[in-house]
Design a protein around this motif. Structure first.
Motif: not given
Lengths: 419, 419
Positions: A27-36, A176-183, A223-228, A231-234
């Motif tokens: 779930s975590r890995e797929l989420g990071d790739m933007g797959l739900r 379909y993929m989003q780049r997910v950045v977490r902090r 926990k902060l998450t930005a996606e789009g 990746e640089i903008a996020s």
């Protein structure tokens, strides 16, 4: 967005003894790739059940990923069932048979003939290499549906996902993929509701990021998450929000992302070339244990004393019997003498002490369970902080240990400690 | 045997941050009653998904139990969907409305009108009281199928299951139920394959019980389960098998069921009126922390020293600089002097010491990472055991701490320690 359904097979997962860690990892890995991940199921090793799970999953999602059931025995049915469900036939692949025989001979074993199953795949499928075991995985796309089969043992599954599955998903689903950045911003001191209060409008105006507060063992993790697509903008949005949060929480932030409080303290001690010694009563060694959990701690950690009894406080630390008599073992005065005592015995720069009532017994009206004193002696002075916790013994001990480390962290960062 | 299917609802369960502890709890509880969980699914808070999950579950099982989605908000859909699936209509129950309004006024809050949903049930349903929150559960039997709805928060769910669900299941499914008796035999010392070897034919000839070996942090837990209509008969079979296992494993068994190794050691020290002091190097306080985790440990625990540096070993324990120079900090000689040293300093009956290389650095060919010496000094003598572990730092430290406690346990039980 592409939807994913996860299936875990294995009767043992239904008995209540085992947590299904595979689906959490995926779930975590797929989420990071933007797959739900839209759903998941766990079923026993029965043909009907596995079949129904695949039909259910394919009805709900575009991609179905299963783990388990790829072994050679009669109850390893996943590949057979998944192929049937996709309308495909299993055929022997000679290169896979060769690889399998080579795997066994490398491990000095003769291949049991039953293992030949593991070399059979539908012609439409891609074989996923297993670098940790004998069971290969399978990547089978047909009619806009995709089935991925992974082995059950977590260490095999995780490596296969990273090396074999991720690149293929990126190849096939890039659009379909989003780049997910977490902090993660880690805070110690204020409680969850106080953190919310301090954050104020930042709780809702999050610059388009998602924000979640997680309270864990006395720490608050923001926990902060930005996606789009960009990746640089996020990353930039996340940096801005982090700065804004720093402005509000300042001295309460002790670390980011994977860094832990003991690691942060270790870094500060090393940077400043300072040596530490500890004296613990109610935590009984937990503080020392947390500190020495970090490799290389001998560089800044002298050691310390577990002065659980009064006799130990007097003998090792030189706490005065009169202090213990007059103020008690759990008192501001005793904490101070413990910190100064271990500093003197060790010759270290800093002496950190803990004394308190962890419970469940031993409390009184004047000194209830959860009353704790933490002392910090340096060349300049000795400060003692009083804390009051509520909870079971184990929680009080852990919270106390964390607080002691945080007081040390604040001291090393030059932040005034509110006594 | 009646089959059960579990559904957990909640989008947060699909993100990979949260473990679904509810289904693990329910699997275990239902298993103990002799009801078999044949599958489970987790879905997000969408109407279609919840509906499909119920249809899938009812297809596979006789009983479907869901948790989550009983709150008052728009995405709490479980009750509506479950009732529809069973062909039932929701109606307002005046006694439930009264109870709900009373609940809010007791908590000094006005009931938001949206909460009225929580007072609506199909006429066929039994309402399950929630003693921990506002959301009642539901027990709806129709056409040989049973749906049970429970709230999502674990503490609400668990209490409702025990007080409201269990008695109803016992009322309705008594004929299917088995009495399950469990026992755990805890072993330390031999590895898993050695335990299997020692058990020999008992591994297969288990008197009709089921037996599973679980390796956890260096301990081997032998889990026995006996089930049948007659609880006393099952208990007797389990007792016989336990005796047979005792005959094979004897001195390696340190505890049964919920008792832990520190608890066992605590019991022995108290029984024998002996006081303990410790001296720890590579474990840095973990041994003391494990011992003081037990309430009342001041009765038999003096305290000890965290002698992480050589300076600390010399200063607190009086270890001879010549010994450290000649044999090194990680040596049989140093372990002996540490154990004798803390025994002397404390005046305790027993001195227990640990010195070793926890890694990842600091190892050499002669003294590799994982080399550990444990010393035990008593009035009569001082014994030192050498151990060699492989693994990451954290694992080596935990295994070492457990071994030290087990050496103490064997000493107190009068079992010769193989050095």
């Amino acid at each position: 967005m592409q939807k994913v359904f996860l299936i875990s097979t294995g009767t043992e997962l239904l008995l209540g003894n085992t947590q299904d860690s595979n689906s959490v990892f995926l779930s975590r890995e797929l989420g990071d790739m933007g797959l739900r991940v839209t759903g998941k199921a766990t079923v026993g090793d029965s043909k009907t059940q596995i079949q129904k799970a695949f039909l259910y999953g394919l009805d709900l999602a575009d991609i179905v990923i299963s783990s388990g059931g790829l072994g050679p025995t009669f109850d390893d049915l996943t590949k057979t069932v998944a192929s049937e469900v996709m309308g495909c036939k299993l055929e022997l692949r000679s290169e896979e048979e060769a690889r399998l025989r080579e795997y066994f001979s490398r491990n000095q074993r003769k291949m049991p003939e039953i293992n030949i199953k593991q070399a059979m795949f539908p012609p439409e499928a891609e074989v996923l290499k297993n670098s940790r075991g004998s069971a290969p995985g399978m990547y089978l796309a047909k009619n806009n549906k995709l089935i991925i089969l992974l082995p059950g043992p977590p260490h095999e599954m995780q490596v296969m996902f990273k090396n074999e599955v991720k690149p293929r998903l990126e190849r096939d689903y890039a659009v379909y993929m989003q780049r997910v950045v977490r902090r993660t911003i880690k805070v110690l001191g204020p409680g969850e509701s106080r953190v919310e209060e301090l954050l104020g409008e930042l709780m809702t105006d999050t610059h388009g990021c998602s924000m979640a507060l997680l309270a864990t063992d006395g720490e608050i993790h923001i926990k902060l998450t930005a996606e789009g697509k960009d990746e640089i903008a996020s990353q930039k949005i996340l940096d801005e929000l982090t700065e804004a949060i720093k402005g509000k929480l300042a001295r309460h932030i002790f670390a980011y992302d994977d860094e832990t409080l003991p690691q942060r303290v270790a870094g500060l001690l090393k940077e400043q070339g300072k040596q530490l010694a500890v004296a613990e009563s109610c935590t009984g060694g937990m503080l020392g244990s947390f500190i020495t959990d970090i490799p290389g701690s001998s560089e800044y950690f002298w050691g310390g004393a577990i002065t659980y009894s009064n006799a130990a406080k007097i003998k090792i630390l030189g706490v005065s019997p009169a202090t213990l008599e007059e103020h008690g073992a759990v008192s501001r005065q005793t904490a101070a003498e413990m910190a100064q005592g271990i500093r003197q015995v060790s010759g270290a720069d800093l002496g950190l002490s803990i004394t308190g009532i962890a419970g469940p017994d031993g409390g009184s009206e004047a000194k209830p369970v959860g009353l704790v004193y933490i002392g910090l002696a340096s060349a300049d002075d000795c400060q003692v902080k009083e804390l009051r916790y509520v909870g079971p013994r184990d929680a009080i001990r852990k919270l106390t240990t964390r607080s002691a480390l945080d007081i040390l962290r604040r001291h090393l960062e030059g932040i005034a400690i509110r006594l």
